[in-house]
Motif scaffolding. Structure first.
Motif, PDB file in Angstrom:
ATOM      1  N   ASN A 128       1.094  -1.220  -0.230  1.00 22.39           N
ATOM      2  CA  ASN A 128       0.203  -0.055   0.034  1.00 22.39           C
ATOM      3  C   ASN A 128       1.027   1.205  -0.245  1.00 22.39           C
ATOM      4  N   CYS A 129       2.188   1.119   0.610  1.00 23.85           N
ATOM      5  CA  CYS A 129       2.218   2.582  -0.031  1.00 23.85           C
ATOM      6  C   CYS A 129       3.970   3.210  -0.373  1.00 23.85           C
ATOM      7  N   ALA A 130       4.822   1.377  -0.320  1.00 24.06           N
ATOM      8  CA  ALA A 130       5.992   1.575  -0.816  1.00 24.06           C
ATOM      9  C   ALA A 130       6.417   2.363  -1.846  1.00 24.06           C
ATOM     10  N   ALA A 131       4.785   2.252  -2.590  1.00 30.16           N
ATOM     11  CA  ALA A 131       5.333   2.955  -4.170  1.00 30.16           C
ATOM     12  C   ALA A 131       4.780   4.607  -4.178  1.00 30.16           C
ATOM     13  N   CYS A 132       5.081   5.174  -3.284  1.00 25.64           N
ATOM     14  CA  CYS A 132       5.145   6.728  -2.908  1.00 25.64           C
ATOM     15  C   CYS A 132       6.054   6.821  -2.141  1.00 25.64           C
ATOM     16  N   HIS A 133       6.241   6.319  -0.967  1.00 30.63           N
ATOM     17  CA  HIS A 133       6.840   6.212  -0.048  1.00 30.63           C
ATOM     18  C   HIS A 133       9.114   5.970  -0.359  1.00 30.63           C
TER      19      HIS A 133
ATOM     20  N   GLY B 207       1.721  19.351  -2.799  1.00 29.14           N
ATOM     21  CA  GLY B 207       2.082  18.951  -1.761  1.00 29.14           C
ATOM     22  C   GLY B 207       3.451  18.572  -1.316  1.00 29.14           C
ATOM     23  N   LYS B 208       4.001  17.446  -0.972  1.00 31.77           N
ATOM     24  CA  LYS B 208       5.791  17.187  -0.594  1.00 31.77           C
ATOM     25  C   LYS B 208       5.470  16.120  -1.507  1.00 31.77           C
ATOM     26  N   GLN B 209       6.470  15.966  -1.652  1.00 29.34           N
ATOM     27  CA  GLN B 209       7.126  14.830  -2.272  1.00 29.34           C
ATOM     28  C   GLN B 209       6.522  13.698  -0.855  1.00 29.34           C
TER      29      GLN B 209
ATOM     30  N   TRP C   1       8.354  13.777  11.916  1.00 27.02           N
ATOM     31  CA  TRP C   1       7.325  12.989  12.007  1.00 27.02           C
ATOM     32  C   TRP C   1       6.284  14.590  12.096  1.00 27.02           C
ATOM     33  N   ASP C   2       6.004  15.267  10.548  1.00 25.44           N
ATOM     34  CA  ASP C   2       5.733  16.907  10.482  1.00 25.44           C
ATOM     35  C   ASP C   2       4.258  16.567  10.767  1.00 25.44           C
ATOM     36  N   HIS C   3       3.248  15.245  11.596  1.00 22.73           N
ATOM     37  CA  HIS C   3       2.483  15.555  11.672  1.00 22.73           C
ATOM     38  C   HIS C   3       2.382  14.029  12.671  1.00 22.73           C
TER      39      HIS C   3
ATOM     40  N   VAL D 252      -2.820   9.386  10.360  1.00 25.95           N
ATOM     41  CA  VAL D 252      -2.576   9.783   9.677  1.00 25.95           C
ATOM     42  C   VAL D 252      -3.399   8.574   8.514  1.00 25.95           C
ATOM     43  N   ILE D 253      -2.262   7.507   8.785  1.00 27.81           N
ATOM     44  CA  ILE D 253      -3.083   6.581   8.097  1.00 27.81           C
ATOM     45  C   ILE D 253      -4.357   6.614   7.487  1.00 27.81           C
ATOM     46  N   LYS D 254      -4.515   6.470   8.551  1.00 22.36           N
ATOM     47  CA  LYS D 254      -6.230   6.531   8.740  1.00 22.36           C
ATOM     48  C   LYS D 254      -6.740   7.269   7.754  1.00 22.36           C
TER      49      LYS D 254
ATOM     50  N   THR E  18      -2.941  17.096   0.391  1.00 21.41           N
ATOM     51  CA  THR E  18      -1.909  16.121   0.282  1.00 21.41           C
ATOM     52  C   THR E  18      -1.799  14.806  -0.993  1.00 21.41           C
ATOM     53  N   MET E  19      -1.147  14.455  -0.947  1.00 21.76           N
ATOM     54  CA  MET E  19      -1.215  13.613  -1.850  1.00 21.76           C
ATOM     55  C   MET E  19      -0.973  11.772  -0.858  1.00 21.76           C
ATOM     56  N   MET E  20      -1.577  12.369   0.477  1.00 21.14           N
ATOM     57  CA  MET E  20      -1.301  11.421   1.276  1.00 21.14           C
ATOM     58  C   MET E  20      -3.134  10.623   1.541  1.00 21.14           C
ATOM     59  N   PRO E  21      -3.012   9.667   0.566  1.00 22.91           N
ATOM     60  CA  PRO E  21      -4.343   9.160   1.202  1.00 22.91           C
ATOM     61  C   PRO E  21      -5.316   8.525   1.962  1.00 22.91           C
TER      62      PRO E  21
ATOM     63  N   ARG F 140      -9.901   0.506   3.756  1.00 18.64           N
ATOM     64  CA  ARG F 140      -9.437  -0.051   3.003  1.00 18.64           C
ATOM     65  C   ARG F 140      -8.665  -1.302   3.551  1.00 18.64           C
ATOM     66  N   ILE F 141      -8.227  -0.485   4.513  1.00 20.48           N
ATOM     67  CA  ILE F 141      -6.666  -0.989   5.490  1.00 20.48           C
ATOM     68  C   ILE F 141      -7.944  -1.176   7.097  1.00 20.48           C
ATOM     69  N   PRO F 142      -8.231  -2.608   7.795  1.00 27.70           N
ATOM     70  CA  PRO F 142      -8.453  -2.906   9.181  1.00 27.70           C
ATOM     71  C   PRO F 142      -7.292  -1.848  10.041  1.00 27.70           C
TER      72      PRO F 142
ATOM     73  N   ASN G 156      -0.082  -2.385  13.131  1.00 26.49           N
ATOM     74  CA  ASN G 156       0.686  -2.997  12.624  1.00 26.49           C
ATOM     75  C   ASN G 156       1.730  -2.175  11.795  1.00 26.49           C
ATOM     76  N   ILE G 157       0.707  -1.612  10.828  1.00 24.16           N
ATOM     77  CA  ILE G 157       1.767  -0.780  10.044  1.00 24.16           C
ATOM     78  C   ILE G 157       2.620   0.066  11.035  1.00 24.16           C
ATOM     79  N   VAL G 158       1.831   0.471  11.853  1.00 21.33           N
ATOM     80  CA  VAL G 158       2.518   1.505  13.024  1.00 21.33           C
ATOM     81  C   VAL G 158       3.828   0.708  13.556  1.00 21.33           C
TER      82      VAL G 158
HETATM   83  C1  HEC Z   1       0.380   8.787  -3.256  1.00 25.86           C
HETATM   84  C2  HEC Z   1       0.860   8.671  -2.731  1.00 25.86           C
HETATM   85  C3  HEC Z   1       0.954   8.078  -1.119  1.00 25.86           C
HETATM   86  C4  HEC Z   1       0.905   6.647  -0.627  1.00 25.86           C
HETATM   87  C5  HEC Z   1      -0.050   5.511  -1.857  1.00 25.86           C
HETATM   88  C6  HEC Z   1       1.500   7.283   1.255  1.00 25.86           C
HETATM   89  N1  HEC Z   1       1.497   8.344   1.418  1.00 25.86           N
HETATM   90 FE1  HEC Z   1       2.400   8.826   3.196  1.00 25.86          FE
HETATM   91  N2  HEC Z   1       2.492  10.203   2.067  1.00 25.86           N
HETATM   92  C7  HEC Z   1       1.814  10.569   1.183  1.00 25.86           C
HETATM   93  C8  HEC Z   1       2.553  12.460   0.986  1.00 25.86           C
HETATM   94  C9  HEC Z   1       2.917  13.105  -0.410  1.00 25.86           C
HETATM   95  C10 HEC Z   1       3.507  12.799   2.225  1.00 25.86           C
HETATM   96  C11 HEC Z   1       3.390  14.293   2.672  1.00 25.86           C
HETATM   97  C12 HEC Z   1       2.450  14.858   2.717  1.00 25.86           C
HETATM   98  C13 HEC Z   1       2.621  16.072   3.476  1.00 25.86           C
HETATM   99  O1  HEC Z   1       2.841  16.559   4.440  1.00 25.86           O
HETATM  100  O2  HEC Z   1       2.589  17.200   2.730  1.00 25.86           O
HETATM  101  C14 HEC Z   1       3.447  11.754   3.112  1.00 25.86           C
HETATM  102  C15 HEC Z   1       2.844  11.250   4.585  1.00 25.86           C
HETATM  103  C16 HEC Z   1       3.070  10.214   5.366  1.00 25.86           C
HETATM  104  C17 HEC Z   1       3.964  10.355   6.818  1.00 25.86           C
HETATM  105  C18 HEC Z   1       3.372  11.064   7.869  1.00 25.86           C
HETATM  106  C19 HEC Z   1       4.636  11.523   7.864  1.00 25.86           C
HETATM  107  C20 HEC Z   1       5.201  12.652   8.819  1.00 25.86           C
HETATM  108  O3  HEC Z   1       6.290  13.091   8.734  1.00 25.86           O
HETATM  109  O4  HEC Z   1       4.311  12.698   9.865  1.00 25.86           O
HETATM  110  C21 HEC Z   1       2.978   9.237   7.206  1.00 25.86           C
HETATM  111  C22 HEC Z   1       3.449   7.997   8.198  1.00 25.86           C
HETATM  112  C23 HEC Z   1       2.486   8.747   6.166  1.00 25.86           C
HETATM  113  N3  HEC Z   1       2.364   9.236   4.867  1.00 25.86           N
HETATM  114  C24 HEC Z   1       2.252   6.727   5.764  1.00 25.86           C
HETATM  115  C25 HEC Z   1       2.146   6.051   4.794  1.00 25.86           C
HETATM  116  C26 HEC Z   1       1.571   4.861   5.081  1.00 25.86           C
HETATM  117  C27 HEC Z   1       1.794   3.876   6.173  1.00 25.86           C
HETATM  118  C28 HEC Z   1       1.008   4.788   3.615  1.00 25.86           C
HETATM  119  C29 HEC Z   1       0.285   2.996   3.444  1.00 25.86           C
HETATM  120  C30 HEC Z   1      -0.415   2.663   4.255  1.00 25.86           C
HETATM  121  C31 HEC Z   1       1.532   5.852   2.767  1.00 25.86           C
HETATM  122  N4  HEC Z   1       1.653   6.907   3.785  1.00 25.86           N
HETATM  123  C32 HEC Z   1       1.022   5.237   1.674  1.00 25.86           C
HETATM  124  C33 HEC Z   1       1.855  10.166  -0.247  1.00 25.86           C
HETATM  125  C34 HEC Z   1       1.601   8.671   0.383  1.00 25.86           C
END
Ligand code: HEC
Ligand SMILES: [Ca+2]
Ligand SMILES: [Ca+2]
Length: 660
Positions: free
Chosen positions: A574-579, A601-603, A612-614, A624-626, A632-635, A640-642, A648-650
């Protein structure tokens, strides 16, 4: 600051809910789409962004007379599509960049969105005069001539061809990344499938930044020879991203001394309307004397309406009750919150970037209510104003919201075909990235054009399953990677990249860049409860108003080997494609999302650096995950994930430490 954001979110939710409930009282329609034709693949297969879209199909237009379709691919080709064989023949190839075989060596197509061969349009008299128009983008920094290359199209006579000086657009530090070029082509024999004739550059406009170009052209469809609007062209000029900048470019859409962020109106043919128009500065086209700002000192006379961000599509509504005066509508892509349709009136100001949709926008892109007496300055230049004007408001709007909105409005049409009676007199439109499709009743749309910000037409979502169809076809045609290419804030990974088209009979087509397909809409029926909704991501709980204080929440899942392993598996999917595969962040993973595409948004950040900005507590990270991070791009992964798996991800994230 944080509070302000929450309040806006809550307000937004209220507006959204009202519309959702309006939508649900009417039975939902399901559209049936049938594959019509597959464009030749022009993708860059090494790319994961929108250049990996199989073919960047932007327009399909029916030839006057209806014999053939013409279709363009932003990557450079203008095709003829045979209606019987569904074969594509290249009519003109614009892409001569970096040694490619097409016409223009300065051709610019690689960035996302509408860069490249954006548009083509038949002259209303095309069947007799063989004239059509094109818009494409060039990179002025490329050290090659801006004229078409000789010998590429054997029938093209270049003897009289000359470029024009680019019309200047206010910028900073001299930055001009692109120029948009409008060319008039005359094919001596419009019945065959090759070009033989001449071309004339009409207009060249500086685009300091590459997105939101001058990309749309249209003619009044009911004007006939002798009418004031006969062969008069309306253009949709995007704002070159000016309105979202926090420097002197910001006011460009409001400024009457520049062409960006406007609807323009010109006479392309110097021989038309000679007594009621004036020749343009560059001598290549005429400007009607009844344009609204021809007598305003310092204003560009081409301007018809202004204060728009990206009016990338224009359509006409012809009312059978008064067919001589059709209504012009623009589909306008928003910045912070609202995707809109507006009715275009002569001289009107649509408010951007001081307004968006039916809200006001601050110089730092914050949204708020409209002032009671809503007036804004008439901006001639950055410093000169001339009185005040009441802005014009949207007739349709939807938010950047997972439950009921999208990222960027596509275009749409008021259905006038015969195949689908259920759609008759409905404005069918969609969202580019999510592929969601709605309709609004034409009468509601026109009634909302009442000068009152609070009235907008209700919109009703339809099921078409377009995202699923595009994903299947994308992979079937060799597209790589798990999701569709590109991203959107609401769509998440994978843009459908939807546009609509109509043929001369008024039947509807759906164009999708991701899989390079043209589909025909063949029916609309009441949706059954089992019909799949558009596979939009599950609702994010980010809009929930009350919740336990996040920071104090304890992780109920013990940090066992099993929990961490489960968390890692979920992370990888769920997350590796972006992070990044090691949670090292997009920059270190080398998977950065294109700046243009994801500028809001940020990368995706490094999750191993203990910054941890959030919020850094387990509860903060859990939420943040829920819920995701709105805007931003963070969905959000709620639904989708119970919850126990999010914990567990945390636990997994807590084990990560920076790697060299
Ligand atoms: C579509 C791309 C994308 C996906 C998929 C994604 N993230 Fe993110 N995530 C981001 C972006 C972009 C930010 C930064 C947002 C901002 O602060 O502007 C972020 C921020 C976060 C943060 C906050 C970090 C902080 O500094 O506080 C966490 C935690 C995080 N993501 C975890 C996850 C996890 C776990 C998953 C999978 C379950 C996930 N992300 C999936 C793009 C994504
Ligand atoms: Ca020809
Ligand atoms: Ca209204």
């Amino acid at each position: 600051m944080k509070n302000a954001v929450t309040v806006t979110g809550a307000l937004l939710l209220g507006v959204t809910l009202v519309r959702l409930f309006a939508a649900q009282s009417t039975p939902r329609l399901a559209l049936e789409l049938q594959d019509y034709a597959a464009l030749p693949i022009t993708a860059d297969n090494t790319n994961t962004n929108t250049r990996a879209q199989l073919a960047r199909v932007n327009y399909l237009r029916d030839e006057p007379g209806g014999r053939r379709f013409f279709v363009n691919d932003l990557n450079g080709r203008l095709y003829i599509l045979d209606k019987q064989t569904k074969q594509f023949t290249t009519y003109l190839d614009f892409n001569g960049a970096e040694g490619r075989p097409g016409l223009f060596q300065r051709f610019s197509f690689k960035l996302n969105f509408a860069t490249g061969l954006t548009n083509f349009l038949f002259d209303p008299d095309h069947a007799h005069n063989g004239v059509f128009y094109t818009l494409h983008m060039e990179e002025p920094a490329i050290a090659a001539p801006a004229t078409p290359r000789a010998g590429i199209v054997s029938g093209l006579d270049l003897s009289g061809y000359a470029t024009t000086p680019a019309i200047q657009t206010p910028t900073v530090n001299g930055q001009v990344d692109r120029e948009v070029v409008l060319i008039e082509w005359t094919d001596r024999n419009p019945t065959n499938s090759t070009f033989e004739g001449t071309a004339r550059e009409l207009l060249r406009v500086q685009y300091p930044l590459a997105a939101h170009p001058l990309g749309e052209m249209t003619f009044n469809p009911v004007a006939r020879p002798g009418d004031p609007d006969w062969r008069v062209m309306y253009l949709g000029a995007g704002d070159a991203q000016s309105g979202e900048q926090r420097d002197s470019r910001r006011l460009n859409p409001q400024r009457l001394d520049t062409l960006v962020g406007k609807i323009l109106r010109i006479v392309p043919d110097l021989r038309e309307h000679t007594t009621t128009s004036t020749v343009s500065e560059n001598g290549r086209y005429r400007i009607p004397n009844d344009n609204p700002f021809t007598t305003v000192d310092g204003a560009r006379k081409e301007i018809w309406a202004y204060g728009l961000r990206n009016p990338h599509r224009l359509i006409w509504d012809v009312d059978p009750a008064r067919p001589a005066t059709p209504t012009l509508l623009a589909f306008n892509i928003g910045l912070v919150t609202w995707e809109t349709v507006v009715v275009i009136h002569k001289g009107a100001n649509y408010g951007y970037p001081l307004r968006e949709g039916t809200q006001s926008m601050s110089p730092t892109n914050g949204m708020g209510p409209l002032p009671e007496d809503d007036m804004i300055p008439v901006q001639i230049s950055n410093t000169v104003t001339r009185g005040l004007v009441k802005p014009a408001y949207a007739v349709i709007e939807y938010p950047h919201n997972r439950d009921s909105g999208g990222d960027a409005i596509a275009n749409g049409f008021i259905y006038r075909g015969t195949l689908i009676p259920a759609l008759r007199d409905k404005l069918v439109f969609g969202d580019i990235t999510t592929g969601r499709i709605w309709y609004a009743n034409r009468t509601d749309v026109l009634a909302a054009d009442d000068g009152n910000a609070t009235t907008v037409a209700p919109i009703y979502e339809m099921d078409a399953g377009l995202r699923r169809l595009a994903e299947e076809k994308y992979h079937e045609r060799g597209g790589r990677g798990g999701a569709l290419p590109g991203m959107g804030m609401v769509a998440g990974r994978g843009r459908v990249d939807l546009r609509f088209a109509v043929d001369n009979d008024g039947e509807l087509y759906v164009l999708t860049k991701s899989d390079g397909m043209i589909r025909k809409v063949v029916s609309a029926r009441p949706a059954t409860s089992t019909s799949p909704a558009v596979a939009a991501p599950a609702p994010s709980a980010g809009q929930k108003v009350s919740s336990p204080p996040a920071a104090s929440l304890r992780n109920p899942a013990a940090s066992t080997t099993e929990s961490i392993a489960a968390g890692k598996r979920l992370y990888d999917v769920n997350c590796a494609a972006c992070h990044g595969n090691l949670a090292q962040g997009a920059v270190k993973a080398g998977t950065t999302l294109s700046i243009i595409e994801e500028q809001r948004g940020k990368q995706p950040p490094d999750l191993t650096d203990d910054q941890w900005d959030h919020g850094s507590s387990a509860g903060d990270i859990f939420f943040v995950i829920k819920r995701g991070l709105p805007q931003t791009m963070m969905p959000g992964f709620d639904g989708r994930i119970p919850d126990e798996d999010i914990w567990n991800i945390v636990n997994y994230l807590r084990t990560l430490r920076p790697r060299k």
